[in-house]
Design a protein around this motif. Structure first.
Motif, PDB file in Angstrom:
ATOM      1  N   THR A  67      15.044 -26.095   5.200  1.00  0.00           N
ATOM      2  CA  THR A  67      16.365 -26.632   5.516  1.00  0.00           C
ATOM      3  C   THR A  67      16.275 -28.134   5.794  1.00  0.00           C
ATOM      4  O   THR A  67      15.209 -28.656   6.144  1.00  0.00           O
ATOM      5  CB  THR A  67      16.969 -25.933   6.745  1.00  0.00           C
ATOM      6  OG1 THR A  67      16.158 -26.220   7.895  1.00  0.00           O
ATOM      7  CG2 THR A  67      17.034 -24.425   6.540  1.00  0.00           C
ATOM      8  N   ASP A  68      17.421 -28.825   5.651  1.00  0.00           N
ATOM      9  CA  ASP A  68      17.442 -30.257   5.947  1.00  0.00           C
ATOM     10  C   ASP A  68      17.076 -30.530   7.399  1.00  0.00           C
ATOM     11  O   ASP A  68      16.462 -31.553   7.712  1.00  0.00           O
ATOM     12  CB  ASP A  68      18.827 -30.836   5.651  1.00  0.00           C
ATOM     13  CG  ASP A  68      19.107 -30.919   4.170  1.00  0.00           C
ATOM     14  OD1 ASP A  68      18.130 -30.921   3.393  1.00  0.00           O
ATOM     15  OD2 ASP A  68      20.291 -30.961   3.786  1.00  0.00           O
ATOM     16  N   GLN A  69      17.459 -29.589   8.279  1.00  0.00           N
ATOM     17  CA  GLN A  69      17.158 -29.792   9.691  1.00  0.00           C
ATOM     18  C   GLN A  69      15.654 -29.774   9.958  1.00  0.00           C
ATOM     19  O   GLN A  69      15.152 -30.503  10.807  1.00  0.00           O
ATOM     20  CB  GLN A  69      17.843 -28.714  10.546  1.00  0.00           C
ATOM     21  CG  GLN A  69      19.359 -28.824  10.571  1.00  0.00           C
ATOM     22  CD  GLN A  69      20.009 -28.116   9.385  1.00  0.00           C
ATOM     23  OE1 GLN A  69      19.332 -27.672   8.466  1.00  0.00           O
ATOM     24  NE2 GLN A  69      21.326 -28.035   9.403  1.00  0.00           N
ATOM     25  N   PHE A  70      14.908 -28.951   9.221  1.00  0.00           N
ATOM     26  CA  PHE A  70      13.468 -28.912   9.401  1.00  0.00           C
ATOM     27  C   PHE A  70      12.769 -29.980   8.562  1.00  0.00           C
ATOM     28  O   PHE A  70      11.665 -30.399   8.895  1.00  0.00           O
ATOM     29  CB  PHE A  70      12.915 -27.531   9.029  1.00  0.00           C
ATOM     30  CG  PHE A  70      12.942 -26.558  10.167  1.00  0.00           C
ATOM     31  CD1 PHE A  70      12.056 -26.671  11.226  1.00  0.00           C
ATOM     32  CD2 PHE A  70      13.866 -25.527  10.188  1.00  0.00           C
ATOM     33  CE1 PHE A  70      12.080 -25.767  12.281  1.00  0.00           C
ATOM     34  CE2 PHE A  70      13.892 -24.623  11.241  1.00  0.00           C
ATOM     35  CZ  PHE A  70      13.000 -24.734  12.289  1.00  0.00           C
ATOM     36  N   ASN A 104      15.042 -34.951   5.490  1.00  0.00           N
ATOM     37  CA  ASN A 104      14.830 -35.799   4.318  1.00  0.00           C
ATOM     38  C   ASN A 104      16.135 -36.269   3.687  1.00  0.00           C
ATOM     39  O   ASN A 104      16.122 -36.842   2.616  1.00  0.00           O
ATOM     40  CB  ASN A 104      13.992 -35.056   3.269  1.00  0.00           C
ATOM     41  CG  ASN A 104      14.614 -33.729   2.867  1.00  0.00           C
ATOM     42  OD1 ASN A 104      15.758 -33.439   3.228  1.00  0.00           O
ATOM     43  ND2 ASN A 104      13.866 -32.922   2.143  1.00  0.00           N
ATOM     44  N   SER A 105      17.274 -36.001   4.350  1.00  0.00           N
ATOM     45  CA  SER A 105      18.537 -36.440   3.770  1.00  0.00           C
ATOM     46  C   SER A 105      19.288 -37.420   4.656  1.00  0.00           C
ATOM     47  O   SER A 105      19.932 -38.323   4.156  1.00  0.00           O
ATOM     48  CB  SER A 105      19.437 -35.215   3.496  1.00  0.00           C
ATOM     49  OG  SER A 105      19.708 -34.515   4.696  1.00  0.00           O
ATOM     50  N   SER A 106      19.193 -37.281   5.962  1.00  0.00           N
ATOM     51  CA  SER A 106      19.891 -38.208   6.866  1.00  0.00           C
ATOM     52  C   SER A 106      19.212 -38.198   8.225  1.00  0.00           C
ATOM     53  O   SER A 106      18.549 -37.230   8.613  1.00  0.00           O
ATOM     54  CB  SER A 106      21.362 -37.819   7.034  1.00  0.00           C
ATOM     55  OG  SER A 106      21.482 -36.585   7.718  1.00  0.00           O
ATOM     56  N   GLN A 155      17.803 -35.286  14.529  1.00  0.00           N
ATOM     57  CA  GLN A 155      18.197 -35.196  15.929  1.00  0.00           C
ATOM     58  C   GLN A 155      18.591 -33.781  16.338  1.00  0.00           C
ATOM     59  O   GLN A 155      18.955 -33.552  17.483  1.00  0.00           O
ATOM     60  CB  GLN A 155      19.351 -36.170  16.199  1.00  0.00           C
ATOM     61  CG  GLN A 155      18.979 -37.620  15.895  1.00  0.00           C
ATOM     62  CD  GLN A 155      20.185 -38.551  15.928  1.00  0.00           C
ATOM     63  OE1 GLN A 155      21.313 -38.112  16.016  1.00  0.00           O
ATOM     64  NE2 GLN A 155      19.920 -39.853  15.861  1.00  0.00           N
ATOM     65  N   ARG A 156      18.516 -32.839  15.422  1.00  0.00           N
ATOM     66  CA  ARG A 156      18.903 -31.481  15.748  1.00  0.00           C
ATOM     67  C   ARG A 156      17.765 -30.749  16.433  1.00  0.00           C
ATOM     68  O   ARG A 156      16.589 -31.052  16.235  1.00  0.00           O
ATOM     69  CB  ARG A 156      19.329 -30.742  14.475  1.00  0.00           C
ATOM     70  CG  ARG A 156      20.453 -31.467  13.746  1.00  0.00           C
ATOM     71  CD  ARG A 156      21.045 -30.616  12.646  1.00  0.00           C
ATOM     72  NE  ARG A 156      22.038 -31.362  11.879  1.00  0.00           N
ATOM     73  CZ  ARG A 156      22.826 -30.824  10.965  1.00  0.00           C
ATOM     74  NH1 ARG A 156      22.738 -29.535  10.698  1.00  0.00           N
ATOM     75  NH2 ARG A 156      23.697 -31.557  10.312  1.00  0.00           N
ATOM     76  N   LEU A 192      11.855 -29.058  17.199  1.00  0.00           N
ATOM     77  CA  LEU A 192      10.825 -28.030  17.358  1.00  0.00           C
ATOM     78  C   LEU A 192       9.797 -28.115  16.236  1.00  0.00           C
ATOM     79  O   LEU A 192       8.584 -28.075  16.478  1.00  0.00           O
ATOM     80  CB  LEU A 192      11.469 -26.639  17.372  1.00  0.00           C
ATOM     81  CG  LEU A 192      10.505 -25.443  17.336  1.00  0.00           C
ATOM     82  CD1 LEU A 192       9.668 -25.429  18.601  1.00  0.00           C
ATOM     83  CD2 LEU A 192      11.276 -24.138  17.183  1.00  0.00           C
ATOM     84  N   GLY A 193      10.272 -28.266  15.001  1.00  0.00           N
ATOM     85  CA  GLY A 193       9.355 -28.327  13.871  1.00  0.00           C
ATOM     86  C   GLY A 193       8.524 -29.586  13.852  1.00  0.00           C
ATOM     87  O   GLY A 193       7.316 -29.547  13.594  1.00  0.00           O
TER      88      GLY A 193
END
Length: 353
Positions: A194-197, A200-202, A207-208, A213-214
């Motif tokens: 996912t983008d959150q992990f 690589n997009s923003s 900041q999530r 955690l990752g």
């Protein structure tokens, strides 16, 4: 007497340097691990040594590889490699090149700790280098420019405790012969996707909470390593290409180097794609740079000069007064001693009491 392998390595290096006609840099690759490592070299641009794109290093061994001064590529280590007796296929459990041979190419099987180089960038004259765990980790690795004194040419790398730090079961890579032994740690981005992990997009993705955690899996123990896509602006390092002609790449670096790598670098250097500070246009609302004269608490040169003019005469007067007093006391004591006929010891007792 030098072994055949050492002699061949030296001859190979000489041939490489001759091939590059003096325009070469060297990578000294050393294995300090207590096990065999199969280093791999992949060239993206420039001229690398195809004969040394994959080789074997036993414990304590080194190999010197020459590359062109404008070489771009990566170096990594493969572990637990073997040759299938029936098929003759060569493969490794981590960092494998998928070629079936000890020789390598640009591809690798994740996870792999990568040393990445972009030497002598055009119109910049700087070498850029980093150690990346963006695609996971399989070996302790350090990269250090071979320079005597250049603080900006600092070392980078990652020394990661697989048993302690790779706690998520989904990220663990275990040995094929013993599934209780962890031999690598996958990237959270590669596993969850996912983008959150991946971040690589923003920047907002970074900041999530799930990204934090990752990213903490690699960033906390390896603060100098690039651990996600947008991390290279703080953990890509530079060194003036005129300062060094060689880099030391070490698998399982020393304890002293490991301690150094566990602390953030004193300066975060700019990556290849970032504009250099001296090329940026100053903003119209930029503030005046603080100077010694206008910093709070500092006194001007005029005030210092006035203070010195007052202090020196005062100190001289006090010194003269003290010397005169000492002289008078000594003269008075001699007069009393002469008059009374007392011994020096008795006079001392009398004066004291």
């Amino acid at each position: 007497m030098a072994s055949f392998a050492q002699t061949w390595s030296l001859l190979s290096l000489i041939l490489q340097i001759i091939m590059f006609s003096g325009n070469a840099k060297t990578l000294t690759i050393t294995n300090n691990c207590s096990y065999t490592v199969w280093p791999a070299i992949a060239t993206t641009s420039g001229t690398g040594s195809t004969n040394d794109s994959g080789f074997l290093l036993r414990e304590g061994q080194s190999n010197v590889v020459a590359v062109s001064t404008e070489w771009t590529g990566r170096v990594w280590g493969r572990t637990l490699c073997s040759t299938n007796q029936s098929t003759g296929n060569f493969s490794c459990q981590t960092g494998d090149c998928t070629t079936g041979n000890i020789q390598c190419n640009s591809s690798y099987v994740k996870p792999a700790t990568l040393a990445e180089f972009s030497l002598s960038q055009t119109n910049i004259n700087e070498d850029f280098y980093d150690v990346s765990v963006v695609h996971g980790y399989n070996l302790p690795l350090s990269v250090a420019p071979n320079v005597d004194s250049a603080p900006e040419c600092t070392a980078t790398g990652c020394v990661f405790d697989l048993q302690k730090s790779c706690q998520l079961a989904e990220l663990r890579v275990v040995s094929k012969t013993n599934n209780s032994i962890i031999i690598g740690c996958k990237s959270p981005c590669d596993v969850f996707g996912t983008d959150q992990f991946c971040c690589n997009s923003s920047v907002s993705d970074c900041q999530r909470s799930n990204f934090s955690l990752g990213s903490s899996i690699f960033k906390r123990p390896c603060p100098r390593a690039v651990s996600y896509a947008l991390d290279d602006d703080t953990d890509t390092f530079t060194c003036d290409d005129s300062r060094t002609s060689s880099y030391n790449i070490t698998f399982c670096p020393s304890a002293a180097m490991s301690r150094l790598l566990s602390t953030p670098a004193s300066q975060a250097l700019q990556p290849a794609f970032a504009p250099k500070p001296d090329t940026l246009s100053p903003t119209t609302n930029s503030k005046t740079k603080p100077t010694h004269q206008n910093l709070p608490g500092n006194i001007s040169k005029g005030k210092v000069h006035t203070a010195l003019l007052v202090a020196f005469p005062t100190a001289a007067g006090v010194l003269i007064f003290v010397l005169v007093g000492i002289y008078l006391c000594i003269s008075k004591r001699k007069a009393i001693e002469k008059f009374s006929g007392k011994s020096h010891f008795r006079l001392y007792i009398m004066v004291e009491y």
